[in-house]
Design an enzyme around this catalytic site. Structure first.
Site, PDB file in Angstrom:
ATOM      1  N   ARG A  47      14.273  -7.889  -2.472  1.00  0.00           N
ATOM      2  CA  ARG A  47      15.599  -7.305  -2.706  1.00  0.00           C
ATOM      3  C   ARG A  47      16.705  -8.220  -2.174  1.00  0.00           C
ATOM      4  NH1 ARG A  47      18.277  -2.690   0.220  1.00  0.00           N
ATOM      5  NH2 ARG A  47      20.022  -2.109  -1.111  1.00  0.00           N
ATOM      6  N   HIS A  51      19.679  -9.645  -4.480  1.00  0.00           N
ATOM      7  CA  HIS A  51      21.087  -9.329  -4.222  1.00  0.00           C
ATOM      8  C   HIS A  51      21.910 -10.572  -3.891  1.00  0.00           C
ATOM      9  CE1 HIS A  51      21.161  -4.692  -3.672  1.00  0.00           C
ATOM     10  NE2 HIS A  51      20.329  -5.049  -4.633  1.00  0.00           N
ATOM     11  N   TRP A 190       8.390   4.042  -6.044  1.00  0.00           N
ATOM     12  CA  TRP A 190       8.232   4.167  -7.492  1.00  0.00           C
ATOM     13  C   TRP A 190       6.766   4.368  -7.891  1.00  0.00           C
ATOM     14  CZ3 TRP A 190      12.034   1.065  -5.338  1.00  0.00           C
ATOM     15  CH2 TRP A 190      13.335   1.202  -5.839  1.00  0.00           C
TER      16      TRP A 190
END
Ligand code: HIF
Length: 290
Positions: A47, A51, A190
């Site tokens: 992540r 980002h 998820w």
């Protein structure tokens, strides 16, 4: 005393073998530091790499991984970046061990390493990013908002230069990690193996029945079978949209196709806006741990 590994012979010029050592140090730290979240810093490293890169704007050539401006406020305080301090701090001992590598190269190498170490495809990588000053911080709002739909996904990823197929392929990275209420407001993983890179995200999107989660938090979806998994509104947009859905189906059916297409698009993401000297055909393929 010489800065950044320079010696009386001149500046230190790292080779592929030196970057492989950085890879191994990150991999070793990932293997050692299992007392975090679902047992791995890997997802949050992915992540961070994304980002850092996903602020790219193709019109102005601003943003992207070249600069590592998330080291500074205001960018570090942008809502979308909540929680990424954990990833930046995780990499600091590596930066101390290899002071010659830029933060921008290290953050992207960290993401590539995490994907490989969590069982994903190889992510060929090349060096060349240089850290920038606070003035290069990107404005808030360049990263996606999970409460939105297909048009927003196309706006944000179109601004980076991706097409529909590439947007869907990227989204498979949500096989990794989870949402945290104290970071994004959303909650849960998820799939059942959030520290293993797989095409489970797509398989579950297609095969599970998803309904609105009943809670006080932001709108998210939950699986009918166990009520323990989650999908964001932007994730559900991939099965509702005619342009996206065929790719979801392809990746749900064929893990090899997903791994190949994901690797290509993640490499592209990490390289947006970087003025490389190393040619694409000379990218390094790091050897993963056993
Ligand atoms: Fe994420 N993403 N992402 N994401 N993301 C979260 C977490 C992770 C979006 C929203 C969220 C991508 C696209 C999008 C990862 C990797 C990638 C969270 C939860 C949110 C809300 C943060 C938290 O609470 O900790 C949106 C709206 C996206 C556009 C559709 C990328 C493709 C999937 C580009 C991508 O690679 C990873 C990994 C995590 C898990 C982080 C963790 O700490 O476990």
């Amino acid at each position: 005393f010489y800065l950044n590994g320079a010696s009386p012979k001149g500046p230190f010029v790292p080779t592929q073998a030196d970057y492989q050592k950085v890879y191994e140090a990150v991999a070793q730290r990932l293997a050692n530091e299992t007392d975090y979240d679902d047992g791995s810093y890997g997802p949050v490293l992915v992540r961070l790499a994304w980002h850092a890169s996903g602020t790219f704007d193709k019109e102005t050539g601003t943003g992207g991984s070249n600069g590592a401006t998330m080291r500074f406020a205001p960018e570090s305080d942008h809502g979308a970046n909540a929680g990424l301090k954990a990833a930046r701090d995780f990499l600091e001992p590596i930066k101390a061990q290899f002071p010659w590598i830029s933060h921008s190269d290290l953050w992207t190498l960290g993401g590539a390493c995490a994907i490989q170490e969590l069982g994903g495809p190889t992510i060929p990588w090349r060096p060349g990013r240089q850290d920038k000053e606070v003035a290069a911080c990107t404005p808030d709002g360049r990263l996606p908002d999970a409460t939105q739909g297909p048009r927003h996904i196309r706006d944000i990823f179109g601004r980076m230069g991706f097409d529909d197929r590439e947007m869907v392929a990227l989204c498979g990275a949500h096989a990794l990690g989870r949402c945290h209420t104290d970071r994004s407001g959303f909650d849960g993983p998820w799939n059942f193996s959030p520290t293993v890179f797989s095409n489970e995200f797509f398989r579950l999107l297609v095969e599970e029945k998803w309904s609105h989660k009943k809670w006080n938090g932001p709108t998210q979806f939950t699986d009918k079978t166990t009520s323990t998994l989650m999908m964001l509104p932007t994730d559900m947009a991939l099965v509702k949209d005619k342009g996206f859905k065929p790719h979801v189906d392809r990746y749900a059916k064929d893990s090899d196709v997903f791994f190949k297409e994901f690797s290509d698009v993640f490499v592209k993401l990490l390289e947006l806006g970087v003025p490389f000297e190393v040619k694409p055909e000379d990218r390094f393929v790091f050897k993963a741990s056993e």
